[in-house]
Design a protein around this motif. Structure first.
Motif, PDB file in Angstrom:
ATOM      1  N   SER C  89       0.864  -1.369  -0.003  1.00 26.09           N
ATOM      2  CA  SER C  89       0.182  -0.047  -0.050  1.00 26.09           C
ATOM      3  C   SER C  89       0.722   1.445   0.267  1.00 26.09           C
ATOM      4  N   ASP C  90       1.974   1.139   1.135  1.00 21.97           N
ATOM      5  CA  ASP C  90       3.211   2.277   0.980  1.00 21.97           C
ATOM      6  C   ASP C  90       4.556   1.675   0.930  1.00 21.97           C
ATOM      7  N   CYS C  95       8.971  -1.741   1.665  1.00 26.43           N
ATOM      8  CA  CYS C  95      10.482  -1.906   2.294  1.00 26.43           C
ATOM      9  C   CYS C  95      10.528  -3.168   2.814  1.00 26.43           C
ATOM     10  N   ARG C  96       8.823  -3.337   3.946  1.00 29.47           N
ATOM     11  CA  ARG C  96       9.359  -4.523   4.656  1.00 29.47           C
ATOM     12  C   ARG C  96       9.828  -5.367   3.990  1.00 29.47           C
ATOM     13  N   ILE C  97       8.842  -5.381   3.084  1.00 27.19           N
ATOM     14  CA  ILE C  97       8.577  -7.209   2.597  1.00 27.19           C
ATOM     15  C   ILE C  97       9.299  -7.178   1.714  1.00 27.19           C
ATOM     16  N   VAL C  98      10.398  -6.069   1.209  1.00 25.64           N
ATOM     17  CA  VAL C  98      11.675  -6.030   0.885  1.00 25.64           C
ATOM     18  C   VAL C  98      12.556  -7.025   1.924  1.00 25.64           C
ATOM     19  N   GLY C  99      12.959  -5.771   2.679  1.00 24.78           N
ATOM     20  CA  GLY C  99      14.238  -6.362   4.366  1.00 24.78           C
ATOM     21  C   GLY C  99      13.688  -7.698   4.079  1.00 24.78           C
ATOM     22  N   ASP C 100      12.678  -8.438   4.534  1.00 22.72           N
ATOM     23  CA  ASP C 100      12.224  -9.340   4.660  1.00 22.72           C
ATOM     24  C   ASP C 100      12.539 -10.785   3.416  1.00 22.72           C
ATOM     25  N   THR C 118      12.012   2.320  -5.922  1.00 20.05           N
ATOM     26  CA  THR C 118      12.444   2.613  -4.873  1.00 20.05           C
ATOM     27  C   THR C 118      13.312   3.097  -4.112  1.00 20.05           C
ATOM     28  N   GLN C 119      13.643   4.292  -5.010  1.00 19.76           N
ATOM     29  CA  GLN C 119      13.936   5.341  -4.399  1.00 19.76           C
ATOM     30  C   GLN C 119      12.866   6.363  -3.779  1.00 19.76           C
ATOM     31  N   GLU C 120      11.914   6.457  -5.022  1.00 12.92           N
ATOM     32  CA  GLU C 120      10.586   6.838  -3.632  1.00 12.92           C
ATOM     33  C   GLU C 120      10.037   6.345  -2.496  1.00 12.92           C
ATOM     34  N   ILE C 121      10.478   5.189  -2.342  1.00 15.51           N
ATOM     35  CA  ILE C 121       9.822   4.783  -1.168  1.00 15.51           C
ATOM     36  C   ILE C 121      11.331   4.456  -0.492  1.00 15.51           C
ATOM     37  N   GLY C 122      11.895   4.833  -0.686  1.00 11.05           N
ATOM     38  CA  GLY C 122      13.222   5.151   0.614  1.00 11.05           C
ATOM     39  C   GLY C 122      13.907   3.970   0.678  1.00 11.05           C
ATOM     40  N   LEU C 123      13.628   2.759  -0.083  1.00 12.18           N
ATOM     41  CA  LEU C 123      13.927   1.421   0.554  1.00 12.18           C
ATOM     42  C   LEU C 123      15.371   1.506   0.511  1.00 12.18           C
ATOM     43  N   VAL C 294      11.792 -15.539  -7.262  1.00 15.93           N
ATOM     44  CA  VAL C 294      12.057 -14.275  -7.593  1.00 15.93           C
ATOM     45  C   VAL C 294      10.414 -13.538  -6.913  1.00 15.93           C
ATOM     46  N   HIS C 295      11.033 -12.405  -7.431  1.00 19.65           N
ATOM     47  CA  HIS C 295       9.467 -11.674  -6.492  1.00 19.65           C
ATOM     48  C   HIS C 295       9.082 -10.470  -6.924  1.00 19.65           C
ATOM     49  N   VAL C 296       7.677 -10.206  -7.019  1.00 20.15           N
ATOM     50  CA  VAL C 296       7.421  -8.567  -7.299  1.00 20.15           C
ATOM     51  C   VAL C 296       6.357  -8.258  -6.181  1.00 20.15           C
ATOM     52  N   VAL C 297       6.796  -6.915  -6.216  1.00 22.27           N
ATOM     53  CA  VAL C 297       6.314  -5.858  -5.075  1.00 22.27           C
ATOM     54  C   VAL C 297       5.342  -4.826  -6.005  1.00 22.27           C
ATOM     55  N   LEU C 298       4.021  -5.343  -6.295  1.00 21.51           N
ATOM     56  CA  LEU C 298       3.295  -4.439  -6.825  1.00 21.51           C
ATOM     57  C   LEU C 298       3.066  -2.984  -6.080  1.00 21.51           C
ATOM     58  N   LEU C 299       3.467  -1.787  -6.131  1.00 19.60           N
ATOM     59  CA  LEU C 299       3.167  -0.761  -5.090  1.00 19.60           C
ATOM     60  C   LEU C 299       2.517   0.030  -5.843  1.00 19.60           C
ATOM     61  N   ASP C 300       1.106   0.779  -4.648  1.00 17.89           N
ATOM     62  CA  ASP C 300       0.987   2.068  -4.527  1.00 17.89           C
ATOM     63  C   ASP C 300       1.258   2.881  -3.933  1.00 17.89           C
ATOM     64  N   ASN C 301       1.346   3.195  -2.869  1.00 18.87           N
ATOM     65  CA  ASN C 301       1.556   4.712  -2.672  1.00 18.87           C
ATOM     66  C   ASN C 301       1.992   5.931  -2.915  1.00 18.87           C
TER      67      ASN C 301
END
Lengths: 244, 201, 475
Positions: C89-90, C95-100, C118-123, C294-301
């Motif tokens: 969602s945000d 970031c939590r998903i990628v970190g996990d 990833t820049q936008e979310i401050g990964l 392979v993971h894909v994170v679909l981002l709303d934000n």
């Protein structure tokens, strides 16, 4: 439509439009009810405040065959922004009337070339001139090279290309005040290009942009004066030159 | 509610009840380049690959082995399974690690197709093309393709490719414009790209 | 180690500093001038360019109006291809998903392909907080990261730096985080690129987890597409065992065939090349080739917020080419930092307010005004985003968000102007005071205008007064 800025600050440009059009056989009237196209409000975000201005605009120009204005910006506002304001009013009647009116609005060079079908308006202007195509003429209205075609037919003119001509001068309405540092930075580059041409006169189709660049050139004591396209096209024989 | 449902819900709410017309997509661009004759297509391909400062050698099928030998001479070289041409002194892809590939100077591969308009070769990593790392880590990539594989433009290429397999589109050697927008060839991917165009293949 | 945009001043204030920075002005004028000429040349050779723009806009518009259907389809295709799909969602959730995922593999570092999402979310900052180093591998991103700097351009984040500055950064900072720069490093771009190659190669070879974005995600086939130049993208997408791609929900194309439009529009608009050096396409997991997880994170934000804006929605067509930045006369003089966001320039001036909403902070509210509405951005945009119209719409939203409170002087002036301009008679009365107004402005105020510009002499009479006196008759 003389435009609010010409009305208040540059009446000579308005008079030159009248002189030019009459010389070409056009019956010219100036409906006293006209004020402004509303662009200063719209471009600053004040749509509610622009609604009464649009009402007055539509009323003032009712019944005329063509509404000719010496401004790409004001013509662009009528054609591309009035519907936005009319929609905001929620008044479908105003919306229909505004659409009908905006179809009759012409920027001066469009009216001369497309409606009257003339490129040689019989002007005489023996000076070195460079032309700045203002953004709204160029990109909002796509007047193309119409102003240049008109200028090329002026007798005695020494017309020289402006480097970086298509780039904005930095005026941008309230941008010139809200972001004055950036505005001046852009205008300084425009003024530098103007000086590089060695021209004595900078010509454009919008008095607002000319006030900005002209104000910079004047402050720099650059020895370049600014004139509206209409001011040049209205000039005829030396004996009839009108001070601008 | 899961995040998935939340997002889909917000999407539906954002679009609202407004009618959702599907706009007509103009597709006239797809016909562009179809009219070019084959020799013009090939000439354009060569010109545009070279424009990226890659090397192009045109030859006949009977000459490929000789051209390849000259292209990799004096270097260690790896080849993918299914490469139809012999490469003297080459080692086969036996699943070397990235670090091991890094110690090899060159790779020779086939390609899926070439695009004339953009000077691109496309690998779909089928037979003769190898896994993706193989054509990435060594510093010299020699890529062989037949004249019949060269298409006019991007639309023809996309239409021919099957997205079920991974693809690598290659237009010249690796490059960057990140320093003052000044183009420099040779960063992380192969710094030298050598395309061998086989006229009778 | 990268800076943050949090707490940036409003645009006019930040821009004031930027336009006074002579080195920045010189660097930007040179770089944007170069890229503008390149773009014009390669766009000029495509006869069907206008049709491609129309096609690009239509495809994206169709995606947005049916985004829910396409998202579900994309998820299906990706899952079938062996990828794991996550929804975020945000920024925090993404970031939590990628970190996990990184933590599940005991990774202490990840290698990154240049990615706006990833820049936008401050990964990078979020991963650092979990003890995971995120290495930027794009040359410009590396320059920004090593220089503890901020990105100032979407495509060329270090556009504000010249070669001499970059040499300094490499020489002083590379050694702290890996292989040092060669002792004899010069400021030649080729030598600088080589230093980056050597510095990053050890990181590529040992990385277990790669992180990317995607330029396009094909709903029909589950294909993700990354467009790049240096080969760092190929390294990150191919060598690690695990790949996580953070993809904005607006990145979807319906079908594989639709790519034929965008692989023509993007490279020519972005770097001014007929084609970028490398484009990678992959769908989920390929046995024995590349990452096997392979993971894909679909981002709303904020994207659904932008989608709800009927005028602003078109900003979601953006393919992050940066053409609008490169042609923008404001951007050319202020650079990207003044916009206070990873999305600078004209697109940033609309995207940030659309993603975040207006009326909450002055910095975001100042962005729609950071333009002269000259229209150069609209003309250059490969997917025909009418940025000037969206700017005007957002300005009205900013004004509306502040209605009801104590009105600002500007609002009072606009209201008065609206009333005056509603009638020719009232305007005529006001004009009699105009000469006095100009003289007064000269004397006491209008400083933003008069600090650098002269005001014209007031006329003896207005046009209106002249017409009333003479009927327009000169004789």
């Amino acid at each position: 439509m003389v435009t609010c800025i010409n009305d208040a600050l540059f009446p000579d440009t308005g008079r030159n439009v009248v002189r030019l059009l009459r010389r070409l056989g056009v019956e010219v009237d100036f409906p006293q009810a006209q004020t402004c196209c509303g662009q200063p409000m719209v471009n600053t975000g004040y749509l509610d405040e622009a609604v009464p201005v649009l009402r007055s605009f539509v009323r003032a120009f009712e019944g005329y065959d063509a509404v000719v204005t010496p401004s790409g910006s004001c013509a662009g506002s009528a054609r591309h922004q009035h519907d936005l304001v009319a929609r905001r009013s929620g008044d479908e009647g105003l919306r229909a009337a505004s659409r009908e009116t905006s179809q009759r609005v012409y920027e001066l060079s469009e009216f001369l070339v497309d409606v009257l079908g003339v490129e040689d308006v019989g002007a005489y202007f023996p000076h070195r001139v460079t032309y700045h195509p203002t953004c709204h003429s160029l990109r909002m209205l796509a007047v193309g090279d119409r102003p240049l075609r008109l200028l090329r037919h002026v007798r005695g003119i020494d017309l020289t290309d402006l480097p970086g001509a298509n780039e904005c001068c930095g005026f941008g309405g309230t941008f010139a005040m809200k972001n004055s540092d950036t505005s001046v930075a852009m205008g300084s580059d425009k003024a530098r290009h103007v000086r590089e041409t060695g021209a004595e006169v900078l010509v454009a189709g919008d008095r607002s942009c000319l006030t900005h660049v002209g104000g910079l050139l004047s402050r720099q004591r650059a020895g370049v004066r600014v004139m509206h396209l209409a001011d040049v096209l209205a000039q005829t024989e030396p004996s009839k030159v009108v001070a601008s | 509610m899961s995040t998935r449902e939340e997002i889909l819900g917000r999407v539906r709410q954002a679009i609202g009840d407004t009618p959702r017309p599907t706009a007509e997509v103009p597709r006239g661009y797809r016909g562009v380049g179809e009219g070019l004759d084959r020799s013009a297509v090939l000439a354009r391909f060569v010109e545009r690959v070279e424009d990226y400062r890659a090397t192009v050698t045109r030859c006949r099928a009977a000459e490929v082995a000789e051209v390849l030998a000259a292209a990799v001479t004096g270097r260690s070289v790896v080849v993918p399974p299914g490469l139809p041409w012999p490469v003297p002194g080459s080692v086969d892809d036996t699943g070397q690690s990235a670090a091991e590939l890094d110690a090899i100077d060159a790779v020779v591969s086939a390609a899926a197709l070439g695009i004339a308009e953009t000077g691109t070769v496309v690998l779909d990593h089928g037979p003769g093309q190898g896994r993706r790392a193989l054509t990435l880590v060594p510093d010299l990539h020699v890529c062989v393709l037949g004249a019949a594989q060269v298409v006019a433009g991007v639309p023809q290429a996309v239409a021919r490719l099957d997205p079920a397999s991974p693809q690598t589109w290659i237009s010249g050697p690796s490059a960057t414009s990140d320093i003052e927008l000044d183009r420099v060839e040779g960063v992380h991917g192969p710094r030298t790209l050598h395309v061998v165009l086989v006229d009778d293949l | 180690m990268t800076g943050t945009f949090v707490g940036m001043p409003v645009f006019p204030k930040a821009a004031r500093e930027a336009v006074g920075d002579s080195q920045l002005r010189r660097n930007l004028a040179h770089a944007t001038g170069t890229i503008r000429a390149k773009r014009a040349a390669v766009v000029g050779e495509v006869e069907e360019w206008e049709e491609l723009r129309l096609a690009g806009a239509a495809i994206k518009e169709n995606v947005l109006l049916h985004l829910d259907e396409h998202l579900v389809r994309l998820e299906e295709s990706l899952t079938k291809a062996g990828a794991t799909v996550h929804w975020a969602s945000d920024a925090e959730e993404a970031c939590r998903i990628v970190g996990d995922i990184a933590a599940a593999h005991d990774a202490t570092e990840v290698v990154k392909v240049k990615s706006m999402a990833t820049q936008e979310i401050g990964l990078n900052e979020a991963l650092a907080a979990r003890g995971i180093d995120a290495w930027e591998t794009d040359l410009a991103e590396l320059i920004v990261q090593l220089g503890d700097d901020l990105s100032s351009h979407i495509l060329v984040p270090a556009i504000h730096r010249n070669r001499a500055e970059i040499r300094e950064i490499f020489a002083s900072a590379m050694g702290e985080v890996g292989r040092p720069a060669p002792d004899d490093l010069t400021d030649e771009p080729a030598r600088l690129a080589e230093a980056a190659r050597l510095h990053l190669r050890e990181k590529f070879l040992r990385a277990k987890v790669g992180v990317s974005g995607a330029n396009f995600a094909v709903a029909e086939t589950g294909s993700l597409v990354v467009v790049e130049s240096e080969g760092n993208g190929r390294m990150c997408l191919t060598l690690p065992e695990v790949l996580v791609s953070v993809v904005g929900i607006e990145k979807i194309l319906p079908t594989w065939d639709d790519l034929d439009v965008f692989l023509q529009l993007l490279p020519r608009s972005a770097t001014g090349e007929r084609m970028n050096p490398y484009t990678s396409v992959w769908s989920g997991v390929t046995p024995d080739d590349g990452p096997q997880e392979v993971h894909v994170v679909l981002l709303d934000n904020g994207r659904t917020r932008a989608l709800a804006d009927e005028v602003g929605r078109q900003a979601l067509r953006c393919i992050r080419c940066s053409a609008c930045l490169n042609v923008c006369p404001v951007y050319e003089r202020t650079g990207g930092h003044a916009y206070g966001s990873v999305y600078p320039g004209p697109i940033g001036a609309i995207l940030n307010p659309l993603l975040k909403g207006v009326g909450h902070d002055d910095q975001t509210d100042s962005l729609p005004y950071a333009s002269t509405l000259c229209g150069a951005c609209f003309e250059a945009c490969p997917v025909r985003i009418d940025i000037p119209s969206v700017l005007v719409e957002l300005r009205s939203q900013v004004v509306d968000a502040h209605r009801g409170g104590v009105p600002k002087p500007e609002a009072v002036a606009m209201k008065a102007a609206g009333a005056t301009l509603a009638s020719g008679r009232r305007l005529g009365l006001a004009e009699r005071l105009a000469g006095t107004g100009i003289r007064l402005a000269r004397r006491v105020g209008a400083r933003p205008w008069t600090q650098a510009r002269d005001l014209p002499d007031p006329p003896a009479e207005s046009f209106r007064a002249w017409w009333r006196r003479t009927g327009g008759d000169e004789r």
